[in-house]
Design an enzyme around this catalytic site. Structure first.
Site, PDB file in Angstrom:
ATOM      1  N   ASP A  84       3.687  -0.935  11.319  1.00 22.67           N
ATOM      2  CA  ASP A  84       3.193   0.379  10.899  1.00 22.67           C
ATOM      3  C   ASP A  84       2.576   1.056  12.113  1.00 22.67           C
ATOM      4  OD1 ASP A  84       2.442   2.000   8.237  1.00 22.67           O
ATOM      5  OD2 ASP A  84       0.902   2.264   9.780  1.00 22.67           O
TER       6      ASP A  84
ATOM      7  N   ASP B  63       0.796  -1.232   0.000  1.00 22.25           N
ATOM      8  CA  ASP B  63       0.000   0.000   0.000  1.00 22.25           C
ATOM      9  C   ASP B  63       0.831   1.285   0.000  1.00 22.25           C
ATOM     10  OD1 ASP B  63       1.031  -0.301   2.512  1.00 22.25           O
ATOM     11  OD2 ASP B  63      -0.871  -0.280   3.584  1.00 22.25           O
ATOM     12  N   HIS B  64       2.059   1.227   0.531  1.00 29.55           N
ATOM     13  CA  HIS B  64       2.800   2.470   0.750  1.00 29.55           C
ATOM     14  C   HIS B  64       3.555   2.972  -0.477  1.00 29.55           C
ATOM     15  CE1 HIS B  64       1.800   2.168   4.919  1.00 29.55           C
ATOM     16  NE2 HIS B  64       2.594   3.169   5.250  1.00 29.55           N
TER      17      HIS B  64
ATOM     18  N   ARG C 236      -2.229  12.279  10.022  1.00 34.65           N
ATOM     19  CA  ARG C 236      -1.018  13.072  10.289  1.00 34.65           C
ATOM     20  C   ARG C 236      -0.986  14.304   9.395  1.00 34.65           C
ATOM     21  NH1 ARG C 236       3.323   8.374  11.686  1.00 34.65           N
ATOM     22  NH2 ARG C 236       2.452   8.175  13.765  1.00 34.65           N
TER      23      ARG C 236
ATOM     24  N   ARG D 240      12.869   1.601  14.256  1.00 31.78           N
ATOM     25  CA  ARG D 240      13.408   0.923  13.067  1.00 31.78           C
ATOM     26  C   ARG D 240      14.731   0.202  13.353  1.00 31.78           C
ATOM     27  NH1 ARG D 240      14.681   6.489  10.728  1.00 31.78           N
ATOM     28  NH2 ARG D 240      12.460   6.620  10.942  1.00 31.78           N
TER      29      ARG D 240
ATOM     30  N   SER E  24      11.728   6.353  16.449  1.00 35.23           N
ATOM     31  CA  SER E  24      11.156   5.190  15.765  1.00 35.23           C
ATOM     32  C   SER E  24      11.928   3.920  16.122  1.00 35.23           C
ATOM     33  CB  SER E  24      11.217   5.441  14.256  1.00 35.23           C
ATOM     34  OG  SER E  24      11.639   4.297  13.574  1.00 35.23           O
TER      35      SER E  24
HETATM   36  S1  SF4 Z   1      -1.796   6.487   7.989  1.00 40.89           S
HETATM   37 FE1  SF4 Z   1      -0.169   5.174   7.225  1.00 40.89          FE
HETATM   38  S2  SF4 Z   1      -1.191   3.269   6.630  1.00 40.89           S
HETATM   39 FE2  SF4 Z   1      -2.770   4.837   6.819  1.00 40.89          FE
HETATM   40  S3  SF4 Z   1      -3.070   5.632   4.775  1.00 40.89           S
HETATM   41 FE3  SF4 Z   1      -1.621   6.953   5.823  1.00 40.89          FE
HETATM   42  S4  SF4 Z   1       0.391   6.149   5.326  1.00 40.89           S
HETATM   43 FE4  SF4 Z   1      -1.110   4.566   4.814  1.00 40.89          FE
END
Ligand code: SF4
Length: 753
Positions: free
Chosen positions: A160, A95-96, A448, A645, A643
């Protein structure tokens, strides 16, 4: 794509005994969060009381979910474990990496072309090791998980930060780094500091323009971006029960923006209805059988202040729609105060783009309510003044809302449907003109809104609101428009008002999909081969790190003495480096390039002790590596915060750094270092940090008797022939010392096999 009903049966079978034991241990009624956590502790840890915010305990999660950007390194590591199959049900979601530009079909075709080698790799690894693979276009990880895999009372980790979305269906779902996912897939337990608990009591009932999104926008305003750190947020009360399951998912999803470990709602009729309409009536039936365990005890919800570390109360009947931003998701404005804020702060009032959807807000309910406004715009001859895009969360949602006519309605209003992917939400948005960096405003139903996140333009003022408010403001093209009170002028010059949005929680005809985009793994993966081109610059198979040589480490060079804050972003930067997440050698070229050198106050400039000249950190370390010389990194307080990571631990290990010696570590990074076979050490006396000089050669002694709780000795040999010997501390337990000796935790798993 079937969920594993037997696994869920086994989880539920554990519940009564575990909860009874937890009640005895804690000695008082239990919150829902405690029930789920105690039901998922490893056998050993389930026998003692866990101190909130203090005890580090081990859990056995039920599922793992990975998105394509982070799955690459998680799976490359998993391949090192020598297992034939993953130990728990796991999925990968593409998806990313899909960039939004023109519209769904074109953008998806482009992504398939551009990211082919990454998709092929993820698909073949999934096929081989028993992992479900959701192809590009199938949808966004959290929406797909909610529709297919989330279950009340379960525990999931996901690579995620918005994994908590599944809390809307009563699952403790937590975002982690790839190394944690790898461990759980390999059958290891997963460690977490037992969280604090924040209770949010919802009273009343929403109506009109207010949506579930407004609950989390309000909570973000109260708690701020840090207020949930180290805590799980548990929602309860009559108001909670009145929200749809997907609305609850929205609230839990955006809980990541207050720093919460995760958020959760209890199991109720709305959860059961959602499970049934998504073809999981058997889970609802099982959940009904242990329903009392899938919610907090009555006494807890009657007197929440006695059981939670903090309690917030929100009356949904009085909750106004909110708009949060710009540049931070916790700057919360009730809609009645927003227009004044726009004017007073000089934010651009003209709205350029309204974007709805994403994993946060793309349910049938969201889309149908937003579409009711789009329909009004068409009926009332209003022409949308802003651009308007729709990002469906999954192919199932897209297909269903298309079948039910909503996408047509958006089209009539001028809306553009983007691919079922993250797109603009993660900066994968080829927004035309963004490079001019003009001051402008956009509004989204995402979660975000930090500077540059959507389009890379630091001057884009991004605001967050419900899909309903986004749609209304996009029609008006004006941030100062309040749809609850204001009128709009239509194409015929008449003053018209938008009525309250209406919609449906669930599709009356049920969900439908032609091709959900799922690839089931091979029954027997032993014959599946994984192809990674040796010339690829994005993917690289990992080689096992070398085992400890069995001696003290002497003659190490000081690579860098990092000054002040050194987060995982300083150690392994993001941005353009994301492209190399699956290629350890290439991404190692960002190692510590953000850290400030104590000796010259510069970033990415350290003295090469062999040549005497100054060079970039990765290049200097590569020179030491080429000559077979180990090195050490010295750091300040809370080294490795941020993070989780794993690249921040893997890169130094890969390039030949042998130890990180700091005043203190961020816990997750310290654990990541241990897993990669590195030495993570702390000064016994923090002032010893000052003893280290730029030309030091360093010895680490007593490793042959390395034991839990026993200090090691470190000697700094200075260039003038003098030396300082100090004691350093470590937190390795006996098992972790075995990781060090084997060269990494994965090496040890492989040897044990
Ligand atoms: S919050 Fe993260 S998982 Fe959800 S659409 Fe945005 S980038 Fe994709």
């Amino acid at each position: 794509m079937a969920f594993d009903i037997n696994m869920i049966r086994e989880v539920y079978a554990r519940y009564p005994k575990r909860i009874e034991a937890a009640r005895k241990i804690i000695g008082k009624p239990l919150t829902l969060t405690e029930k789920i956590l105690y039901a998922h502790l490893t056998e050993g840890d389930a026998t003692q009381a866990c101190e909130r915010g203090k005890s580090y305990v081990e859990f056995q999660p039920d599922r793992v979910a990975m998105q394509d950007a982070t799955a690459q390194m998680a799976l490359l590591q998993f391949m090192q474990a020598g297992k034939n199959q993953v130990a728990v049900p796991s999925t990968v979601h593409c998806d990313h990496l899909i960039q939004a530009e023109v519209g769904a079909a074109t953008d998806l075709a482009k992504a398939n072309d551009k990211n082919k080698e990454v998709y092929d790799f993820l698909s073949s690894v999934s096929d081989k090791y028993g992992i479900g693979f959701w192809k590009p276009g199938a949808g966004i990880i959290h929406q797909v998980v909610l529709e297919n895999y989330a279950f009340p009372g379960g525990m999931m980790i996901g690579t995620d930060s918005h994994t908590p979305n599944a809390g809307g269906l009563g699952m403790v779902a937590i975002g982690v780094g790839g190394a944690d996912a790898c461990d759980v897939m390999a059958g290891l337990p997963w460690e977490l500091k037992f969280p604090k608990l924040i209770g949010v009591k919802l009273t009343g009932k929403m109506s009109g323009w207010t949506a579930a999104k407004d609950v989390i926008l309000k909570v973000a305003g109260i708690l701020t971006v840090k207020g949930g750190t180290g805590a799980i947020v548990e929602y309860f009360g009559e108001g909670a029960r009145s929200l749809s399951a997907t609305g609850k998912g929205t609230i839990c999803n955006m809980g990541a923006e207050i720093g919460a470990t995760t958020s959760i709602f209890g199991y109720d009729e709305k959860s059961a209805a959602y499970l049934r309409v998504t073809d999981r009536a058997d889970i609802a039936e099982l959940a009904d059988g242990i329903a009392a365990h899938l919610t907090g005890d009555d006494a807890v919800y009657t007197n929440p202040e006695n059981y939670f570390d903090q309690v917030i109360e929100i009356n949904l009947s009085e909750l106004e729609p909110h708009v949060n931003g710009p540049f931070t998701p916790d700057l919360a404005w009730p809609i009645s105060k927003f227009a004044a804020a726009v004017r007073e702060n000089g934010w651009p009032a003209k709205l350029e783009v309204g974007l709805i959807g994403s994993c946060t807000n793309s349910s049938y309910e969201d889309i149908s309510r937003a579409a009711s406004l789009a329909q009004q715009a068409v009926d009332k001859k209003l022409v949308a003044k802003s651009e308007y895009t729709i990002t469906p969360g999954s192919e199932q949602v897209r297909f269903t809302v298309d079948r039910d006519g909503f996408l047509d309605t958006f089209g009539k209003m001028g809306g553009v449907v983007l691919a079922n992917a993250c797109g603009p939400c993660i900066g994968q948005w080829a927004r035309h003109g963004a490079d001019k960096q003009e001051k402008n405003s956009i509004i989204t139903s995402f979660n975000r809104n930090f500077a540059k996140r959507a389009d890379g333009n630091p001057n884009t003022h991004a605001f967050v609101a419900s899909p309903e408010i986004v749609t209304a403001l996009a029609i008006a093209g004006d941030l100062t428009f309040n749809p609850l009170t204001d009128l709009l002028t239509n194409a015929e010059g008449q003053q018209v008002k938008l009525e309250e949005p209406t919609g449906l929680e669930l599709p009356p005809l049920g969900f439908a999909v032609k091709d959900a985009g799922f690839q089931a793994p091979a029954e027997d993966g032993s014959q599946v081969s994984i192809s990674v081109s040796p010339t690829s610059d994005r993917l690289q198979l990992l080689e096992s790190f070398k085992a400890w040589e069995g001696t003290d480490l002497t003659g190490l060079k000081l690579l860098i003495k990092a000054k002040g804050k050194c987060t995982t972003d300083h150690i392994s930067m993001a941005g353009p480096w994301l492209r190399y997440r699956g290629h350890l050698d290439n991404i190692s070229n960002n190692m510590l390039i953000g850290a400030v050198n104590e000796f010259n106050d510069k970033t990415n400039s350290v003295k090469n002790q062999l040549s005497g000249s100054y060079g970039e950190v990765p290049a200097t370390q590569r020179d030491y590596k080429a000559k077979g010389i180990g090195s050490i990194v010295v750091g300040d307080e809370n080294y490795g915060e941020g993070s989780s990571r794993e690249h921040a631990a893997m890169e130094p290990r890969f390039l030949g750094v042998r130890a990180i010696l700091v005043k203190s570590f961020a816990r997750i990074h310290e654990t990541n270092l241990k897993k990669q076979g590195m030495l993570g050490l702390t000064f016994n006396n923090p002032a010893d940090y000052d003893l280290i000089q730029e030309d030091d050669t360093i010895d680490i002694l007593d490793l042959t008797s390395f034991a839990a709780g026993k200090q090691l000795r470190v000697v700094f040999n200075h260039a003038d022939g003098s030396s300082d010997a100090i004691f350093v501390n470590h937190t390795y337990n006996e098992g972790q010392i075995e990781w060090f000796k084997a060269g990494s935790a994965l090496n040890l798993i492989k040897t044990e096999l």
